[in-house]
Design an enzyme around this catalytic site. Structure first.
Site, short mmCIF file in Angstrom:
data_model
loop_
_atom_site.label_atom_id
_atom_site.label_comp_id
_atom_site.label_asym_id
_atom_site.label_seq_id
_atom_site.Cartn_x
_atom_site.Cartn_y
_atom_site.Cartn_z
CE LYS A 13 0.99 -5.03 -10.89
NZ LYS A 13 -0.41 -5.15 -11.34
NE ARG A 88 0.08 0.32 -14.40
CZ ARG A 88 0.01 0.30 -13.08
NH1 ARG A 88 1.04 -0.01 -12.36
NH2 ARG A 88 -1.11 0.62 -12.47
NE ARG A 127 -6.79 -3.79 -4.29
CZ ARG A 127 -5.74 -4.00 -5.08
NH1 ARG A 127 -5.08 -5.13 -5.02
NH2 ARG A 127 -5.39 -3.10 -5.94
NE ARG A 162 -6.44 2.13 -5.26
CZ ARG A 162 -5.48 1.33 -5.75
NH1 ARG A 162 -4.71 0.64 -4.94
NH2 ARG A 162 -5.28 1.24 -7.04
NE ARG A 173 -6.62 0.45 -11.91
CZ ARG A 173 -6.63 -0.13 -10.70
NH1 ARG A 173 -7.74 -0.16 -10.00
NH2 ARG A 173 -5.55 -0.64 -10.20
P1 AMP Z 1 -1.62 0.66 -9.09
O1 AMP Z 1 -1.83 0.79 -7.62
O2 AMP Z 1 -0.28 0.08 -9.45
O3 AMP Z 1 -2.75 -0.05 -9.79
O4 AMP Z 1 -1.60 2.16 -9.67
C1 AMP Z 1 -2.69 3.04 -9.51
C2 AMP Z 1 -2.64 4.10 -10.59
O5 AMP Z 1 -1.40 4.84 -10.50
C3 AMP Z 1 -2.66 3.56 -12.01
O6 AMP Z 1 -3.99 3.30 -12.44
C4 AMP Z 1 -1.99 4.70 -12.78
O7 AMP Z 1 -2.88 5.80 -12.93
C5 AMP Z 1 -0.92 5.15 -11.81
N1 AMP Z 1 0.35 4.41 -12.02
C6 AMP Z 1 0.97 3.56 -11.14
N2 AMP Z 1 2.12 3.08 -11.66
C7 AMP Z 1 2.24 3.64 -12.88
C8 AMP Z 1 3.22 3.53 -13.92
N3 AMP Z 1 4.30 2.75 -13.80
N4 AMP Z 1 3.02 4.25 -15.05
C9 AMP Z 1 1.95 5.08 -15.19
N5 AMP Z 1 0.99 5.21 -14.27
C10 AMP Z 1 1.13 4.50 -13.12
#
Ligand code: AMP
Length: 215
Positions: A13, A88, A127, A162, A173
């Site tokens: 994404k 999400r 990554r 990370r 996840r």
């Molecule tokens: P990402 O980089 O989008 O994978 O987000 C990293 C982490 O941030 C996720 O594993 C969640 O803990 C949190 N997070 C990001 N976006 C959301 C969302 N829209 N709703 C809830 N948690 C989020």
């Protein structure tokens, strides 16, 4: 152009969105990036979000909506935006609908990126991210290595893996994604602006999206 980008963690994404930002001159709004930057600033939002993020769980909707609403009011969103990693959950999708309605805005595309799970796993564990919160450039030790090992090409800060990209957290996840986010496909699939597209080769994916959006 207002776009929602859906798909499992690691599907691409971020990569695809960042290409589309250049093509359509719109910002990429990644709730993950916003939250990571709040965590590194040590803000109130960051403190509340941190524990959920470390374990790979979802941050509560009220925190997310606060971030999204404030980001969407910034000037660079007048041309449109790409939402990456948001919504999400169905609850977030409903809250987004209300927010857009209140702002008299409509969406142009809801894009679902797809890739096999083993490829996603490989992408995520390989990554490396720039540790500088205002850069956050993403590299991949196999497909997009930095010029100097462990150092960001853009700002020369150290690259890190990370916490939430370690294997057991990724498994969690992906489970969270299947439980909470996959139902969004059902939620959106009858919208005429919804479409799914494979994300194996990013260039092909961007070309496919472009053909679809420009037709
Ligand atoms: P990402 O980089 O989008 O994978 O987000 C990293 C982490 O941030 C996720 O594993 C969640 O803990 C949190 N997070 C990001 N976006 C959301 C969302 N829209 N709703 C809830 N948690 C989020």
């Amino acid at each position: 152009m207002r776009i929602i980008m859906l798909g499992a963690p690691g599907v691409g994404k971020g990569t695809i969105s960042s290409e589309l930002t250049k093509l359509y001159n719109i910002p990429q709004i990644s709730t993950g990036d916003i939250l990571r930057s709040e965590v590194s600033k040590g803000s109130e939002i960051g403190k509340k979000a941190e524990s959920f993020m470390k374990g790979g769980g979802l941050v509560p909707d009220d925190i997310i909506m606060e971030c999204v609403e404030s980001r969407l009011s910034e000037d660079d969103c007048t041309n449109g935006f790409i939402l990456d990693g948001f919504p999400r959950t169905i609850a977030q999708a409903e809250l987004l609908k209300t927010l857009l309605h209140r702002k008299s805005l409509s969406l142009n595309a809801i894009i679902n990126l797809e890739a096999p799970e083993d490829l996603i796993m490989r992408r995520l564990t390989s990554r490396r991210t720039c540790s500088n919160p205002s850069c956050q450039a993403i590299f991949n030790i196999y497909t997009k290595p930095p010029k100097r090992d462990g150092v960001c090409d853009f700002c020369e800060s150290p690259l890190v893996q990370r916490e939430d990209e370690k294997e057991e957290v990724i498994m969690h996840r992906l489970r969270v994604y299947k439980e909470n986010t996959l139902p969004l496909i059902e939620y959106y699939k009858n919208e005429p602006i919804f479409f799914s597209i494979p994300c194996i080769d990013p260039k092909e994916t961007v070309d496919g999206i472009r053909r679809r959006l420009d037709s």
